[in-house]
Design a protein around this motif. Structure first.
Motif, mmCIF file in Angstrom:
data_model
loop_
_atom_site.group_PDB
_atom_site.id
_atom_site.type_symbol
_atom_site.label_atom_id
_atom_site.label_comp_id
_atom_site.label_asym_id
_atom_site.label_seq_id
_atom_site.Cartn_x
_atom_site.Cartn_y
_atom_site.Cartn_z
ATOM 1 N N TRP A 36 -6.442 4.434 3.339
ATOM 2 C CA TRP A 36 -6.150 3.004 3.483
ATOM 3 C C TRP A 36 -4.770 2.786 4.093
ATOM 4 O O TRP A 36 -4.606 1.948 4.988
ATOM 5 N N SER A 46 -18.738 -6.929 5.977
ATOM 6 C CA SER A 46 -17.849 -7.144 4.833
ATOM 7 C C SER A 46 -18.517 -8.042 3.797
ATOM 8 O O SER A 46 -18.450 -7.784 2.592
ATOM 9 N N PHE A 106 0.831 -1.203 0.000
ATOM 10 C CA PHE A 106 0.000 0.000 0.000
ATOM 11 C C PHE A 106 0.866 1.254 0.000
ATOM 12 O O PHE A 106 0.501 2.259 -0.606
ATOM 13 N N SER A 162 -8.480 8.225 -0.897
ATOM 14 C CA SER A 162 -8.772 6.854 -0.481
ATOM 15 C C SER A 162 -7.493 6.082 -0.193
ATOM 16 O O SER A 162 -7.383 5.390 0.829
ATOM 17 N N ALA A 163 -6.511 6.181 -1.082
ATOM 18 C CA ALA A 163 -5.249 5.463 -0.892
ATOM 19 C C ALA A 163 -4.543 5.920 0.375
ATOM 20 O O ALA A 163 -3.975 5.104 1.120
ATOM 21 N N HIS A 169 -12.616 -2.625 -7.607
ATOM 22 C CA HIS A 169 -12.196 -2.028 -6.341
ATOM 23 C C HIS A 169 -13.218 -2.262 -5.236
ATOM 24 O O HIS A 169 -12.850 -2.351 -4.049
ATOM 25 N N ALA A 206 -13.030 2.735 1.151
ATOM 26 C CA ALA A 206 -13.411 1.941 -0.021
ATOM 27 C C ALA A 206 -14.484 2.660 -0.841
ATOM 28 O O ALA A 206 -14.434 2.682 -2.076
ATOM 29 N N GLY A 230 -10.748 -6.522 1.223
ATOM 30 C CA GLY A 230 -9.902 -5.744 2.124
ATOM 31 C C GLY A 230 -10.477 -5.660 3.528
ATOM 32 O O GLY A 230 -9.780 -5.903 4.523
ATOM 33 N N THR A 231 -11.758 -5.316 3.635
ATOM 34 C CA THR A 231 -12.362 -5.212 4.970
ATOM 35 C C THR A 231 -12.544 -6.585 5.596
ATOM 36 O O THR A 231 -12.395 -6.743 6.805
ATOM 37 N N LEU A 258 -11.280 -3.971 -2.326
ATOM 38 C CA LEU A 258 -11.205 -3.151 -1.116
ATOM 39 C C LEU A 258 -12.441 -3.328 -0.231
ATOM 40 O O LEU A 258 -12.329 -3.621 0.956
ATOM 41 N N ARG A 262 -12.955 5.330 -2.917
ATOM 42 C CA ARG A 262 -12.271 4.803 -4.111
ATOM 43 C C ARG A 262 -13.272 4.469 -5.206
ATOM 44 O O ARG A 262 -13.011 4.714 -6.402
ATOM 45 N N LEU A 270 -12.154 1.954 7.016
ATOM 46 C CA LEU A 270 -11.800 1.272 5.772
ATOM 47 C C LEU A 270 -12.994 1.191 4.826
ATOM 48 O O LEU A 270 -12.835 1.283 3.598
#
Length: 381
Positions: free
Chosen positions: A356, A264, A24, A352-353, A290, A334, A298-299, A294, A337, A330
């Motif tokens: 994160w 999630s 990341f 967003s990046a 994404h 997301a 991701g979550t 993400l 993003r 998060l």
């Protein structure tokens, strides 16, 4: 550091967490220089770098219990270190523009993955339990991971057509089948331990339908058959809405650590609604992938790894206010993003990046010390 050698999840989760931060941070740096961003590499290196080590940590910790076999060996040390070193080599070589060295990194990752896949197949063969469906499904998904890494290696060596195959295999032939298999087995189990009364519902036909959908998405995406992609994504989105309801999404809110898993999982309905919209011709950009990588994966990674880490370190199965805040943050990151893709606002992508990176750094700082300490309850492991 000797603690990392005492259990597979300690080493794999530790290396996975370090990989997450490095990747990341690497991508955040890439965003600061958009004219030289390695977008094709990003689309492969992130999914194949962020998730596999965590998958191995869970598989070789919970898997032997599913199969009722012993896995007392040190192979995980060699395999984990090899995959991690290959990942670092590929990323470093890509940053320096050294294509042959980048390919060597992917080759190391592939070799390590083939070794762990063979190891997992061996445990399944030794097992005498009557129900091996989830274990076999994970094995098939791991074979999909090998295909994704092989295609990635071919792309790195110059075969440009292998890129789309590698991406489709990575997401729909490997990662999503693993996540769905683990959710199918564990979410009803975790929910039944906390929600009372609770009826466990996890028919195998449901898992088979999901995996069939994943296979169709690999084919439709690789061949650009949008009609097949649209129909498959629509059906999957509807199935996830129904499953979230049957599994008790609203009732799970009474327990934060359980709610993290359910929230999630709920992303999947959004993921495939977006993918269906794109296949039907709506301009969605990279929002679907994404939302998957993400929003869902991701979550869910943070939720599941936190749950397993607490459980296998003898700590209370409770989400602190800090962990809960990181997790909700998060989700917001997301969403930013996805909005960045839908609205074509590049600044939202950068925001967003950054979010994160900051939130994951906080989560990693919470998790890493646990893998280096003895269990809080004094037990082995």
């Amino acid at each position: 550091m000797k603690r990392l050698a005492t259990a597979p999840h300690r080493l794999y989760f530790f290396l996975g967490a370090v990989s997450v931060f490095i990747l990341f941070f690497w991508w955040w740096l890439q965003l600061q220089h958009p004219q030289t961003m390695a977008i094709p590499l990003h689309a492969l290196l992130m999914p194949l770098g962020v998730f596999p080590l965590f998958i191995l940590g869970f598989t070789f910790t919970a898997g032997p219990k599913w199969l009722a076999v012993s896995a007392d060996d040190d192979y995980f040390l060699l395999h984990g270190a090899t995959y991690f070193c290959g990942l670092l080599l590929a990323m470093l070589a890509a940053s320096l523009g050294l294509s042959p060295l980048r390919s060597s990194g992917f080759a190391l990752m592939l070799c390590a993955w083939l070794a762990v896949t063979w190891r997992w197949a061996g445990l399944i063969k030794r097992s005498t339990v009557p129900d091996k469906k989830h274990a076999i499904t994970i094995l098939l998904a791991m074979c999909g991971g090998a295909c994704a890494l092989a295609a990635t290696l071919m792309w790195s060596c110059g075969w440009t057509d292998a890129w789309i195959v590698a991406r489709q295999c990575a997401f729909f032939g490997f990662l999503l089948p693993v996540f769905l298999t683990v959710c199918h087995r564990m979410l009803p189990f975790f929910s039944g331990n906390i929600i009372k009364p609770y009826v466990v519902w996890r028919p195998y036909w449901l898992l088979l339908a999901w995996l069939s959908g994943c296979g169709l998405l690999v084919i439709s995406g690789s061949l650009q058959w949008h009609w097949l992609e649209a129909g498959t994504a629509t059906a999957m989105s509807l199935s996830f809405i129904y499953t979230s309801w049957r599994w008790g999404l609203l009732r799970s809110m009474a327990n934060r650590l359980l709610a993290m898993l359910h929230l999630s999982f709920a992303w999947l309905a959004i993921v495939f609604a977006l993918q269906a919209a794109g296949a039907y011709g709506v301009s969605v950009g990279s929002a679907p992938v994404h939302a998957l990588a993400l929003g869902f994966m991701g979550t869910m990674l943070v939720a599941f790894v936190s749950r397993v880490t607490y459980g296998h370190s003898g700590r209370p199965l409770q989400a602190s206010g800090l962990l809960w805040g990181i997790y909700l943050g998060l989700h917001i990151a997301a969403l930013l993003r996805i909005l960045g893709s839908l609205l074509s606002y590049s600044f939202l992508i950068t925001v967003s990046a950054t979010a994160w990176l900051a939130l994951l750094a906080c989560w990693i700082a919470m998790m890493l010390p646990i893998y280096l300490k003895a269990r809080a309850d004094g037990q082995a492991g």
